[in-house]
Enzyme design. Structure first.
Site, PDB file in Angstrom:
ATOM      1  N   HIS A 298      -6.172  48.331  50.367  1.00  0.00           N
ATOM      2  CA  HIS A 298      -7.268  49.021  49.644  1.00  0.00           C
ATOM      3  C   HIS A 298      -7.024  50.206  48.732  1.00  0.00           C
ATOM      4  CE1 HIS A 298     -10.388  47.398  52.813  1.00  0.00           C
ATOM      5  NE2 HIS A 298      -9.083  47.500  53.648  1.00  0.00           N
ATOM      6  N   LEU A 299      -7.030  49.830  47.520  1.00  0.00           N
ATOM      7  CA  LEU A 299      -6.573  50.922  46.429  1.00  0.00           C
ATOM      8  C   LEU A 299      -7.733  51.917  46.115  1.00  0.00           C
ATOM      9  CD1 LEU A 299      -4.420  48.409  44.203  1.00  0.00           C
ATOM     10  CD2 LEU A 299      -3.618  49.784  45.812  1.00  0.00           C
ATOM     11  N   ARG A 300      -8.598  51.820  46.465  1.00  0.00           N
ATOM     12  CA  ARG A 300      -9.772  52.669  46.545  1.00  0.00           C
ATOM     13  C   ARG A 300     -10.196  53.165  45.197  1.00  0.00           C
ATOM     14  NH1 ARG A 300     -10.876  52.135  51.805  1.00  0.00           N
ATOM     15  NH2 ARG A 300      -9.270  53.024  53.153  1.00  0.00           N
TER      16      ARG A 300
ATOM     17  N   HIS B 195      -6.716  57.431  53.512  1.00  0.00           N
ATOM     18  CA  HIS B 195      -8.058  58.395  53.325  1.00  0.00           C
ATOM     19  C   HIS B 195      -7.320  59.837  53.021  1.00  0.00           C
ATOM     20  CE1 HIS B 195     -10.553  55.437  55.146  1.00  0.00           C
ATOM     21  NE2 HIS B 195      -9.690  54.963  56.089  1.00  0.00           N
TER      22      HIS B 195
ATOM     23  N   ASN C 185     -14.069  46.814  48.475  1.00  0.00           N
ATOM     24  CA  ASN C 185     -14.972  47.953  48.899  1.00  0.00           C
ATOM     25  C   ASN C 185     -14.632  49.390  48.428  1.00  0.00           C
ATOM     26  OD1 ASN C 185     -12.225  48.203  50.257  1.00  0.00           O
ATOM     27  ND2 ASN C 185     -13.396  49.140  52.187  1.00  0.00           N
TER      28      ASN C 185
ATOM     29  N   GLY D 223      -8.676  53.417  59.710  1.00  0.00           N
ATOM     30  CA  GLY D 223      -7.399  53.014  59.158  1.00  0.00           C
ATOM     31  C   GLY D 223      -6.471  54.046  58.578  1.00  0.00           C
TER      32      GLY D 223
ATOM     33  N   HIS E 161     -13.645  39.746  58.037  1.00  0.00           N
ATOM     34  CA  HIS E 161     -13.263  40.957  58.821  1.00  0.00           C
ATOM     35  C   HIS E 161     -14.073  40.518  59.912  1.00  0.00           C
ATOM     36  CE1 HIS E 161     -12.860  45.198  59.913  1.00  0.00           C
ATOM     37  NE2 HIS E 161     -13.621  44.990  60.567  1.00  0.00           N
TER      38      HIS E 161
ATOM     39  N   ASP F 232     -14.713  42.394  53.581  1.00  0.00           N
ATOM     40  CA  ASP F 232     -13.857  43.303  54.528  1.00  0.00           C
ATOM     41  C   ASP F 232     -14.405  44.714  54.627  1.00  0.00           C
ATOM     42  OD1 ASP F 232     -11.404  43.652  55.908  1.00  0.00           O
ATOM     43  OD2 ASP F 232     -10.750  45.156  54.605  1.00  0.00           O
TER      44      ASP F 232
ATOM     45  N   ASP G  84      -3.103  45.943  55.590  1.00  0.00           N
ATOM     46  CA  ASP G  84      -4.365  46.602  55.661  1.00  0.00           C
ATOM     47  C   ASP G  84      -4.356  48.259  55.055  1.00  0.00           C
ATOM     48  OD1 ASP G  84      -7.267  47.139  55.819  1.00  0.00           O
ATOM     49  OD2 ASP G  84      -7.174  46.887  57.886  1.00  0.00           O
TER      50      ASP G  84
END
Ligand SMILES: [Zn+2]
Length: 432
Positions: free
Chosen positions: A66-68, A313, A98, A328, A183, A156, A309
């Site tokens: 997840h690179l956000r 955050h 996401n 996560g 997922h 996901d 994964d």
């Protein structure tokens, strides 16, 4: 400009190489892998990297990060996430959709690829959403996204509850021969749980997410993939029953693949004692019998790939009560070290198997370049020291996410250099 990676232990499962050898690179391409090749091929002017005592393998690929970006840059950006990848020995990652907004259309896919070309230290592949806004109701612009470079589809973070929507998505994806990544957690069972349901959750008095929540979802998805004759990839398998379901499905020819994470392969729910929010993740850390089944699944080929994964955050999302903490944590900078420590030094897996799981298989599942040191291949190469002991200190991570259950732990094995398209992007732990 030529580069010679000299005297390393070359592990290249795709080409059956597992021996001391030199690798010669010219520009972006590999020229050859051989003993003694260097003397005749290099006539001066080549940069030489001494890999004596080190392992040299096709660049590691993490197919679940997840690179956000866009929208959630307080957690991570494409630049920082890709630097974390380079630091961890990865030459390519595939990012989940996401973000904010969700990557559910071709403009978003192109936008991320464009930004990655300008800012990323490693190759970035884009996974598009299966459904619009990942809401599980209507399919996203699948054809357009694939045309613009999406390599897989996934909601996901969420299980696609509506079986008809998921089945239609599988059928549509199969027209492009790309996998749908699931997922797999049945929310009516997992619901408000925030750790594995078992002895430890009972002792702690915390609501659990039972293994059966994952198993029932994996069973449904396998049946739908079998019916649609489509490719299904199960993300972050954590439950023993799910491993067995995938094993049986493969035996009868279902096109299912699966990945497991370093944390599910090395930690148990006992890590939750003390309520360190760095142990909170979906699916949750499970009990030792599940961990054993996952490792057995890697060994017999039921589980095809290892993916971390990577889910960074912001501190304020983790520095809260366990129950409300975000799920996560950061993984790219510890993934290889955890796998070497937990599975190689314990003699569960060989280096050959680990390179298969972390490079060859992810490339094959996503249908992207990589996973091979064959002459003519793009020179994406990872060099690591399997014996280097180091203490994880998340303060020094390139990732913006500093939460990890491995903080302070001693690991054995670390990436030393990362070469992307013939260029060093990381050397001796420093991203260049
Ligand atoms: Zn997930």
């Amino acid at each position: 400009m030529k580069l010679l990676i000299k005297g390393g232990h070359v592990v290249d499962p795709a080409n059956g190489i597992d021996q001391i050898a030199d690798i010669v690179i010219d520009g972006q391409k590999i020229i050859g892998v051989d003993l003694g090749l260097s003397d005749q091929t290099i006539s001066g002017g080549a940069e030489i990297f001494d890999a004596t005592g080190l392992v040299v393998c096709p660049g590691l690929i993490d197919m679940h990060v997840h690179l956000r970006e866009p929208g959630l840059e307080a957690k991570e950006e494409i630049r920082t996430g890709s630097e974390a990848a380079a630091a961890g020995g990865f030459t390519a990652v595939a990012c989940m959709p996401n973000t904010k907004p969700i990557v559910d259309n071709s403009i978003m896919v192109s936008g991320i690829l464009e930004r990655a070309r300008r800012e990323a230290a490693v190759h970035i592949h884009v996974i598009g959403a299966l459904t619009k806004e990942q809401a599980g109701k209507e399919l996203a612009e699948i054809g357009d996204m694939v045309q613009n470079g999406a390599v897989a589809l996934s909601d996901d973070g969420h299980f696609v509850e509506d079986a008809r929507v998921f089945q239609t998505g599988l059928s549509y994806a199969s027209m492009f021969d790309i996998p749908v990544i699931s997922h797999a957690e049945e929310e009516s069972l997992a619901g408000e749980g925030c750790m594995h349901e078992g002895l430890v959750s009972t002792i702690l008095g915390v609501k659990g997410r039972p293994a059966v929540a994952e198993e029932i979802a994996v069973a449904r998805d396998i049946l739908l993939a079998e019916y649609a004759k489509a490719r299904l990839h199960i993300a972050h398998v954590s439950a023993a029953g799910a491993v067995e379901l995938i094993r049986q499905a493969k035996r009868r020819g279902v096109k299912v693949t699966a990945e497991a994470t370093p944390h599910h392969l090395s930690l148990t729910d006992e890590a939750v004692y003390g309520f360190n929010t760095a142990t909170k993740v979906n699916p949750p850390l499970r009990s030792a019998d599940h961990v054993r089944s996952l490792i057995d699944g890697l060994k017999d080929g039921t589980i095809d790939a290892i993916a971390c994964d990577h889910a960074p955050h912001a501190p304020e999302e983790k520095d809260v009560e366990y129950r409300i903490a975000a799920n996560g944590f950061t993984g790219l900078e510890t993934s290889l070290g955890v796998i070497l420590t937990a599975l190689y030094h314990s003699k569960e897996l060989t280096l050959n198997q680990i390179v298969q799981l972390m490079s060859v298989s992810p490339a094959a599942i996503l249908g992207v370049t990589g996973g091979s040191l064959a002459p003519g291949a793009t020179a994406d190469i990872t060099v690591f020291d399997p014996d280097k002991e180091w203490i994880v200190d998340s303060k020094h991570f390139y990732s913006k996410g500093k939460s990890t259950p491995f903080d302070g732990k001693t690991l054995k094995g670390k990436a030393v250099a990362t070469v992307v398209a013939g260029q060093f992007v990381m050397k001796n732990g420093e991203v260049l």
